[in-house]
Scaffold this active site. Structure first.
Site, PDB file in Angstrom:
ATOM      1  N   TYR A  24      -2.413   1.598 -13.972  1.00  0.00           N
ATOM      2  CA  TYR A  24      -3.439   1.710 -11.941  1.00  0.00           C
ATOM      3  C   TYR A  24      -5.184   1.441 -12.429  1.00  0.00           C
ATOM      4  CZ  TYR A  24       0.684   3.765 -11.744  1.00  0.00           C
ATOM      5  OH  TYR A  24       1.632   4.265 -12.066  1.00  0.00           O
TER       6      TYR A  24
ATOM      7  N   GLY B 237       5.896   9.687 -14.711  1.00  0.00           N
ATOM      8  CA  GLY B 237       5.215  10.757 -14.806  1.00  0.00           C
ATOM      9  C   GLY B 237       5.032  11.531 -15.674  1.00  0.00           C
TER      10      GLY B 237
ATOM     11  N   CYS C 126     -21.373  -2.182  -2.180  1.00  0.00           N
ATOM     12  CA  CYS C 126     -22.502  -1.319  -1.256  1.00  0.00           C
ATOM     13  C   CYS C 126     -21.635  -0.168  -0.825  1.00  0.00           C
ATOM     14  CB  CYS C 126     -22.595  -2.999  -0.078  1.00  0.00           C
ATOM     15  SG  CYS C 126     -22.969  -3.992  -1.526  1.00  0.00           S
ATOM     16  N   GLU C 127     -21.321   0.600  -0.964  1.00  0.00           N
ATOM     17  CA  GLU C 127     -20.299   2.103  -1.045  1.00  0.00           C
ATOM     18  C   GLU C 127     -20.322   2.934  -1.818  1.00  0.00           C
ATOM     19  OE1 GLU C 127     -16.673   2.187   0.323  1.00  0.00           O
ATOM     20  OE2 GLU C 127     -16.276   0.026   0.676  1.00  0.00           O
TER      21      GLU C 127
ATOM     22  N   PRO D 136       8.682   5.341 -17.359  1.00  0.00           N
ATOM     23  CA  PRO D 136       7.649   6.050 -17.118  1.00  0.00           C
ATOM     24  C   PRO D 136       6.571   4.578 -17.426  1.00  0.00           C
ATOM     25  CG  PRO D 136       8.197   5.752 -19.779  1.00  0.00           C
ATOM     26  CD  PRO D 136       9.675   5.671 -18.565  1.00  0.00           C
ATOM     27  N   GLY D 137       5.319   5.018 -16.867  1.00  0.00           N
ATOM     28  CA  GLY D 137       4.062   3.528 -15.924  1.00  0.00           C
ATOM     29  C   GLY D 137       2.871   4.126 -17.005  1.00  0.00           C
ATOM     30  N   ARG D 138       2.000   5.144 -16.508  1.00  0.00           N
ATOM     31  CA  ARG D 138       1.230   6.162 -17.131  1.00  0.00           C
ATOM     32  C   ARG D 138       1.183   6.171 -18.935  1.00  0.00           C
ATOM     33  NH1 ARG D 138      -2.820   8.205 -13.893  1.00  0.00           N
ATOM     34  NH2 ARG D 138      -1.061   7.966 -12.379  1.00  0.00           N
TER      35      ARG D 138
ATOM     36  N   TYR E  77      -9.291   8.888  -6.256  1.00  0.00           N
ATOM     37  CA  TYR E  77      -8.067  10.097  -6.873  1.00  0.00           C
ATOM     38  C   TYR E  77      -9.034  11.099  -7.458  1.00  0.00           C
ATOM     39  CZ  TYR E  77      -4.833   6.476  -7.047  1.00  0.00           C
ATOM     40  OH  TYR E  77      -3.051   5.054  -6.285  1.00  0.00           O
TER      41      TYR E  77
HETATM   42  C1  LIG Z   1       4.614   4.715 -10.392  1.00  0.00           C
HETATM   43  C2  LIG Z   1       6.046   5.703 -10.238  1.00  0.00           C
HETATM   44  C3  LIG Z   1       6.971   5.513 -11.913  1.00  0.00           C
HETATM   45  C4  LIG Z   1       5.582   5.805 -12.667  1.00  0.00           C
HETATM   46  O1  LIG Z   1       4.563   6.710 -12.474  1.00  0.00           O
HETATM   47  P1  LIG Z   1       4.103   7.029 -13.422  1.00  0.00           P
HETATM   48  O2  LIG Z   1       3.532   7.938 -13.223  1.00  0.00           O
HETATM   49  O3  LIG Z   1       3.002   5.925 -13.970  1.00  0.00           O
HETATM   50  O4  LIG Z   1       4.759   7.274 -15.195  1.00  0.00           O
HETATM   51  C5  LIG Z   1       8.331   5.615 -11.799  1.00  0.00           C
HETATM   52  N1  LIG Z   1       8.965   5.443 -10.658  1.00  0.00           N
HETATM   53  C6  LIG Z   1       9.487   5.125  -9.493  1.00  0.00           C
HETATM   54  C7  LIG Z   1       9.853   5.478  -8.763  1.00  0.00           C
HETATM   55  C8  LIG Z   1       7.539   5.394  -9.322  1.00  0.00           C
HETATM   56  O5  LIG Z   1       6.906   4.793  -7.848  1.00  0.00           O
END
Ligand SMILES: *Cc1c(COP(=O)(O)O)cnc(C)c1O
Length: 421
Positions: A375, A239, A346-347, A276-278, A318
């Site tokens: 994402y 997150g 077309c939107e 962490p992803g984002r 978003y």
């Molecule tokens: C989406 C998600 C993440 C990653 O969130 P980021 O904002 O991309 O770091 C981690 N854990 C869970 C369970 C998620 O659904």
């Protein structure tokens, strides 16, 4: 920090001019920097140094196997949220003991696949899921390691569509019910409680909500231990936000996040997982697109790009703001004019930016959307029968196409016509 910089007036990915990739691959395309991916992973890994830990990349952010392999080679684990992601992580060579399985809707098939292929833990999100897990694992003669995801009822102060830690959200079990659910878990066959899981949302630009959530998790750890549960692992979710607009945003750094973790739960002696992803993928990727037309409207000018909402849905979904820069560096003091930057779909929602101040551009000029690595490609579709946008990975002075653009024939031939037609 990323590795997309201007050199001699041209935007590069590491040591590769982006115009060179555009010439070979065509536009639009996503491009990722290996050095940036690695740097971001290491920031988290180092932030948790001294505590037993595993950084599980939330692969839903950008799940190309080449990206997974790049991170797994550094020791990363993976956080998966579907059977498909589990299979993809395994295909990329990630060992089961480094995969955690999150998500509110795991099916029996998902669960069986992960149990058969090996899994570090399931992050259980409800009592019904826990019962199914117990049943499936028992039938397979296995014991599934679990954490239970608690919903701490904390406001993550982020966009409503990506907040997950309030009681109104579908995620986790209410933290107030946790002791009862853990007691139930302890009595079930086929599962073994190993810890607690929490994830309160995405694109958090302030550490305070994390602190509030982790303090609640720390308190719960003590309570559950007193109840006799062996809580030895805390999965603290993902997150952490990234700067989309470089000038006016300064989200917390992984080092400060690491200090917060140490301060809130460090004394418990638990193994720490984060997801962490984002922050790992976001600023490690760009979307490169070509201007098809510059169109004069009644009161505004439109830049019509060959990328559209189906390639990058974040602005439409978003209200996300992406920095959009020309591949040819503007000269200092060059005049800037406002454009509405749109795609061909077309939107009217297919609008990336309104009144965006840009140097004057012409048809065939190339632009890059910054911070598009997370994402982005994963949420792309073939809406309007537009080919799925390709992905490219750069390492030093070379690059490879890691997902090719499908041809029209490939796309169209996926349909099957019933015999009565
Ligand atoms: C989406 C998600 C993440 C990653 O969130 P980021 O904002 O991309 O770091 C981690 N854990 C869970 C369970 C998620 O659904």
């Amino acid at each position: 920090m990323d590795h997309f910089l201007y050199r001699d007036g041209h935007l590069y990915a590491e040591d590769v001019p982006l115009s060179e990739i555009a010439a070979q691959v065509g536009t639009p395309f996503y491009v990722y920097s290996t050095a940036t991916l690695e740097r971001h992973y290491r920031l988290f890994d180092e932030a948790l140094e001294g505590m037993e830990h595993l950084v599980c990349y939330a692969m839903k952010a950008a799940s190309n196997q080449a990206i997974l392999k790049t991170l797994a080679a550094l020791g990363a684990g993976m956080d998966v949220v579907s059977g498909g992601e589990y299979a993809r992580a395994k295909a990329a060579g990630v060992p089961g003991e480094r995969i955690v399985f999150s998500g509110v809707g795991k099916t029996r098939d998902d669960i069986a696949m992960a149990l058969a292929g090996g899994i570090r833990q399931f992050n259980v999100e409800s009592e019904p899921e826990m019962l199914v897990l117990s049943e499936v694992a028992s039938a397979m003669g296995k014991v599934a390691p679990i954490t239970i995801r608690v919903n701490p009822d904390v406001d993550a102060k982020t966009h409503a569509k990506i907040a997950t830690g309030k009681s109104e959200n579908k995620f986790g079990i209410p933290i107030a019910k946790a002791r009862a659910v853990y007691a139930q878990a302890a009595a079930l066959p086929g599962i073994e409680v190993v810890g607690i899981d929490v994830h309160i949302g995405s694109q958090l630009t302030d550490l305070a909500p994390f602190e509030a959530a982790y303090l609640k998790v720390a308190e719960l750890t003590e309570l559950l231990r007193a109840d006799g549960h062996a809580i030895r692992r805390l999965d603290l979710g993902g997150g952490l936000g990234i700067p989309y607009a470089r000038s006016n945003e300064a989200p917390p750094l992984p080092t400060d996040y690491g200090k917060l973790i140490r301060r809130t739960v460090g004394h418990l002696g638990c193994e720490i997982e984060i997801e962490p992803g984002r922050l790992i993928a976001g600023n490690a990727g760009l979307l490169v697109s070509e201007v098809i037309y510059v169109k004069q409207g009644e009161d505004r000018e439109f830049l019509i790009l060959d990328a559209a909402m189906n390639d990058l849905i974040r602005p439409a979904m978003y209200d996300a703001w992406h920095d959009i820069v020309p591949l040819v560096e503007p000269e200092a003091g060059q005049e800037r004019v406002p454009y509405d930057i749109v795609g061909p779909v077309c939107e009217s929602g297919d609008t990336f930016a309104k009144g965006r101040m840009m140097p004057r551009l012409q048809a065939n000029d190339l632009v890059a959307f910054r911070s598009a690595g997370a994402y982005g490609a994963v949420m792309a579709s073939e809406y309007n029968t537009r080919p799925l946008v390709p992905e490219v990975l750069v390492k030093d002075d070379h690059f490879a196409v890691i997902r090719a653009r499908p041809s029209f024939d490939e796309m169209i031939s996926r349909d099957t016509i019933p015999e009565w037609l």
